[in-house]
Design an enzyme around this catalytic site. Structure first.
Site, mmCIF file in Angstrom:
data_model
loop_
_atom_site.group_PDB
_atom_site.id
_atom_site.type_symbol
_atom_site.label_atom_id
_atom_site.label_comp_id
_atom_site.label_asym_id
_atom_site.label_seq_id
_atom_site.Cartn_x
_atom_site.Cartn_y
_atom_site.Cartn_z
ATOM 1 N N LYS A 54 -38.127 -44.267 -23.212
ATOM 2 C CA LYS A 54 -37.787 -44.117 -21.790
ATOM 3 C C LYS A 54 -38.223 -45.377 -21.083
ATOM 4 C CE LYS A 54 -36.710 -41.490 -18.186
ATOM 5 N NZ LYS A 54 -35.565 -42.391 -18.014
ATOM 6 N N LYS B 266 -37.248 -50.443 -22.896
ATOM 7 C CA LYS B 266 -36.769 -51.153 -21.701
ATOM 8 C C LYS B 266 -35.473 -51.859 -22.067
ATOM 9 C CE LYS B 266 -37.843 -52.176 -17.390
ATOM 10 N NZ LYS B 266 -38.508 -51.352 -16.380
ATOM 11 N N GLY C 67 -33.222 -46.777 -13.813
ATOM 12 C CA GLY C 67 -33.049 -47.974 -12.986
ATOM 13 C C GLY C 67 -34.240 -48.913 -13.084
ATOM 14 N N ASP C 68 -34.066 -50.097 -12.563
ATOM 15 C CA ASP C 68 -35.141 -51.089 -12.412
ATOM 16 C C ASP C 68 -34.560 -52.140 -11.458
ATOM 17 O OD1 ASP C 68 -37.889 -51.982 -13.436
ATOM 18 O OD2 ASP C 68 -36.744 -53.791 -13.786
ATOM 19 N N SER D 136 -38.717 -39.460 -13.381
ATOM 20 C CA SER D 136 -37.573 -39.512 -14.304
ATOM 21 C C SER D 136 -37.736 -38.452 -15.386
ATOM 22 C CB SER D 136 -37.483 -40.883 -14.975
ATOM 23 O OG SER D 136 -36.872 -41.803 -14.111
HETATM 24 P P1 NDP Z 1 -35.258 -53.781 -6.509
HETATM 25 O O1 NDP Z 1 -34.201 -54.561 -7.187
HETATM 26 O O2 NDP Z 1 -34.884 -52.597 -5.703
HETATM 27 O O3 NDP Z 1 -36.127 -54.754 -5.582
HETATM 28 C C1 NDP Z 1 -36.771 -55.863 -6.109
HETATM 29 C C2 NDP Z 1 -37.379 -56.639 -4.946
HETATM 30 O O4 NDP Z 1 -38.148 -57.713 -5.479
HETATM 31 C C3 NDP Z 1 -36.339 -57.264 -4.056
HETATM 32 O O5 NDP Z 1 -36.859 -57.364 -2.761
HETATM 33 C C4 NDP Z 1 -36.152 -58.650 -4.683
HETATM 34 O O6 NDP Z 1 -35.676 -59.618 -3.782
HETATM 35 C C5 NDP Z 1 -37.554 -58.960 -5.101
HETATM 36 N N1 NDP Z 1 -37.526 -59.850 -6.278
HETATM 37 C C6 NDP Z 1 -36.965 -59.585 -7.485
HETATM 38 N N2 NDP Z 1 -37.092 -60.636 -8.308
HETATM 39 C C7 NDP Z 1 -37.739 -61.568 -7.594
HETATM 40 C C8 NDP Z 1 -38.180 -62.881 -7.891
HETATM 41 N N3 NDP Z 1 -37.968 -63.429 -9.104
HETATM 42 N N4 NDP Z 1 -38.840 -63.557 -6.905
HETATM 43 C C9 NDP Z 1 -39.072 -62.974 -5.697
HETATM 44 N N5 NDP Z 1 -38.678 -61.744 -5.355
HETATM 45 C C10 NDP Z 1 -38.023 -61.060 -6.287
HETATM 46 O O7 NDP Z 1 -36.311 -53.388 -7.666
HETATM 47 P P2 NDP Z 1 -37.419 -52.258 -7.640
HETATM 48 O O8 NDP Z 1 -37.977 -52.117 -6.281
HETATM 49 O O9 NDP Z 1 -36.883 -51.096 -8.373
HETATM 50 O O10 NDP Z 1 -38.516 -52.910 -8.619
HETATM 51 C C11 NDP Z 1 -39.567 -53.748 -8.149
HETATM 52 C C12 NDP Z 1 -40.642 -53.834 -9.213
HETATM 53 O O11 NDP Z 1 -41.158 -52.513 -9.482
HETATM 54 C C13 NDP Z 1 -40.216 -54.371 -10.575
HETATM 55 O O12 NDP Z 1 -41.301 -55.065 -11.165
HETATM 56 C C14 NDP Z 1 -39.936 -53.102 -11.360
HETATM 57 O O13 NDP Z 1 -40.023 -53.329 -12.773
HETATM 58 C C15 NDP Z 1 -41.062 -52.226 -10.862
HETATM 59 N N6 NDP Z 1 -40.870 -50.798 -11.050
HETATM 60 C C16 NDP Z 1 -39.791 -50.148 -10.507
HETATM 61 C C17 NDP Z 1 -39.650 -48.783 -10.656
HETATM 62 C C18 NDP Z 1 -38.564 -48.027 -9.987
HETATM 63 O O14 NDP Z 1 -38.582 -46.792 -10.070
HETATM 64 N N7 NDP Z 1 -37.638 -48.669 -9.296
HETATM 65 C C19 NDP Z 1 -40.608 -48.008 -11.479
HETATM 66 C C20 NDP Z 1 -41.762 -48.769 -11.914
HETATM 67 C C21 NDP Z 1 -41.839 -50.117 -11.726
HETATM 68 P P3 NDP Z 1 -34.130 -60.046 -3.839
HETATM 69 O O15 NDP Z 1 -33.384 -58.874 -3.299
HETATM 70 O O16 NDP Z 1 -34.052 -61.256 -3.019
HETATM 71 O O17 NDP Z 1 -33.849 -60.302 -5.312
#
Ligand code: NDP
Length: 449
Positions: free
Chosen positions: A90, A126, A165-166, A381
């Site tokens: 997962k 992943k 998602g991620d 999830s």
């Molecule tokens: P989203 O795509 O919804 O949002 C990601 C955010 O981070 C955006 O604001 C994006 O900006 C910014 N970002 C992404 N890459 C970069 C980068 N290289 N430099 C600067 N800013 C960046 O993703 P999530 O909110 O789902 O995920 C955020 C983090 O949380 C990740 O590390 C993910 O693995 C982790 N996570 C997510 C979960 C989930 O349920 N969604 C569960 C557990 C962990 P921009 O739009 O400009 O790219």
């Protein structure tokens, strides 16, 4: 040489071109030293550390699709199935141009321990692609998702591997992938989580990671005699995790004053306007600069270079990195400590560098890593999987209550594990130890597989 050092050396030799994976393995194995030393002979004989750092399998494939101009585009797809000792694989699917095997392996490795911590029966994996969803039409997104699933479907299933998602993969992408899976397999099953509510999704899954982060942070504060009420909070990112972390923090009486995206960051001393944020990010899919343009109290700052993490220079009580890996470095940690930060809890996966983590811990900051702090997403999830198996849907309140119970439970599990091995307050070690012990016991019971 100690068993941990021996295995770290081997992992480095085998994966010299995978810095993120090596970073994650180094961080985890170093913090497991007390447990490994207590069981060194047995673990060495059974090659536990060699097995736990080598994925069960890693799949890489071509993803061809046709853009709106009729041009064929080619991306690379990945699925790393890391460990299924305690349940089906997962873990999410990341769509971002930076995606490579090292990043997917680091995320899959961390996911093994995180999923174990949730207490639910899920293994770790992943996936993702170097596809960039930004600026693509809905049609292009659909073509990509269908092509991606046309290969991925061979390796996944409700009892085998259940992606979610991620970064870059939200409800729209999950919908297109689910549709293609169903069409190819002629099977209506809970093969993906994060689905829409009308076709098997769970209420509260959208909010789960951000809300869960705050439930854990609140428990951490409470156990240190503090509350969220009146605290100032810095959040980075402005995606799914950041948005719902900000919303829950404000519901708890705290004030969130920053957000960021990959092009810049905002400081809003009046507190983030959540509705405006959702309008800009979820409806218009626009840049954060549009938030600042619509709100007079907010300042927008362009990001000068990859190392500009301006949000960490603002004076706050709590910092919640919710964007991406390695976005909070040693200089940022120094700025936070100089400004008197009390707690740092990771919403993103590995957003804090190893040096920054050590600096925060050495300076008395309560630091909880993503493995524990952002586990609410995958926990919910798993609750979606349970609902799919039962063919029932639970209410928002029921899922939210379960999520809260899981996050409070995780805080106490990592706190207890740290205390048990004489590392009170080291929640990073506590999370790794608590997650590791359960997986290792299951691996040993299942023999050499
Ligand atoms: P989203 O795509 O919804 O949002 C990601 C955010 O981070 C955006 O604001 C994006 O900006 C910014 N970002 C992404 N890459 C970069 C980068 N290289 N430099 C600067 N800013 C960046 O993703 P999530 O909110 O789902 O995920 C955020 C983090 O949380 C990740 O590390 C993910 O693995 C982790 N996570 C997510 C979960 C989930 O349920 N969604 C569960 C557990 C962990 P921009 O739009 O400009 O790219």
């Amino acid at each position: 040489m100690s068993y941990v050092d021996e295995v770290l050396e081997k992992v480095k030799q085998k994966n010299p071109d995978q810095p993120e994976f090596l970073q994650a393995v180094t961080e985890v194995l170093n913090s497991l030293r007390p447990v490994v030393e207590a069981n060194e002979e047995k673990y060495r004989k059974l090659a536990i550390l060699e097995r736990i750092t080598e994925p069960d399998r890693q799949i890489m494939f071509r993803v061809p699709w046709v853009d709106d101009n009729g041009q064929v585009q080619v991306n690379r797809g990945f699925r790393v199935q890391f460990n299924n000792a305690i349940g089906p694989y997962k873990g999410g699917i990341r769509l971002h141009p930076s995606v490579n095997l090292s990043i997917i392996k680091f995320l899959g490795f961390e996911q093994v321990f995180k999923n174990s911590l949730t207490t639910l029966p899920i293994g770790g994996g992943k996936g993702g692609s170097d596809f960039d969803p930004k600026g693509k039409s809905d049609n292009e997104i659909m073509h990509f998702c269908q092509s991606f699933m046309t290969e991925l479907y061979k390796y996944i299933g409700a009892d085998t591997d259940v992606p979610a998602g991620d970064i870059g993969t939200g409800a729209r992408e999950i919908g297109f992938m689910f549709g293609q899976y169903k069409r190819i397999r002629d099977l209506y099953e809970g093969v993906l989580t994060g689905k829409g509510l009308s076709y098997g999704g769970s209420l509260a899954r959208t909010e789960a990671t951000g809300y869960g982060l705050l439930y854990l942070t609140q428990e951490l504060m409470k156990c240190h005699g503090e509350s969220m009420e009146g605290k100032t909070v810095a959040i980075s990112g402005s995606g799914n995790v950041a948005t719902y972390a900000a919303q829950k923090a404000q519901q708890m009486g705290a004030k969130v004053v920053t957000l960021s995206d990959s092009t810049g960051w905002i400081y809003d001393p009046e507190g983030i306007d959540i509705e405006l944020l959702k309008e800009v990010k979820e409806v218009k899919r626009a840049r954060l600069s549009e938030y600042a343009a619509a709100r007079s109290s907010a300042e927008y700052h362009d990001k000068k270079n990859a190392d500009d993490h301006g949000v960490w220079n603002i004076k706050v009580d709590i910092a919640l990195p919710c964007a991406t890996q390695n976005e909070l470095n040693l200089d940022d940690a120094k700025a936070l400590v100089a400004n008197g930060v009390k707690a740092v809890c990771e919403g993103a996966n590995m957003p804090t560098t190893i040096e920054a983590t050590e600096y925060l811990q050495q300076n008395g900051v309560w630091f909880v890593g993503g493995k524990a702090a952002n586990a609410g997403g995958v926990a919910t999830s798993a609750l979606e999987m349970s609902q799919n198996s039962e063919r029932l849907s639970w209410s928002f309140e029921e899922v939210d209550q379960k999520l809260k119970g899981i996050m409070v439970g995780i805080y106490h599990a990592i706190d207890d594990a740290a205390k048990k091995y004489g590392m009170e307050g080291n929640y990073v070690a506590g999370a790794n130890i608590a997650g590791f012990e359960k997986v290792v016991n299951a691996m040993i019971a299942q023999g050499v597989v």
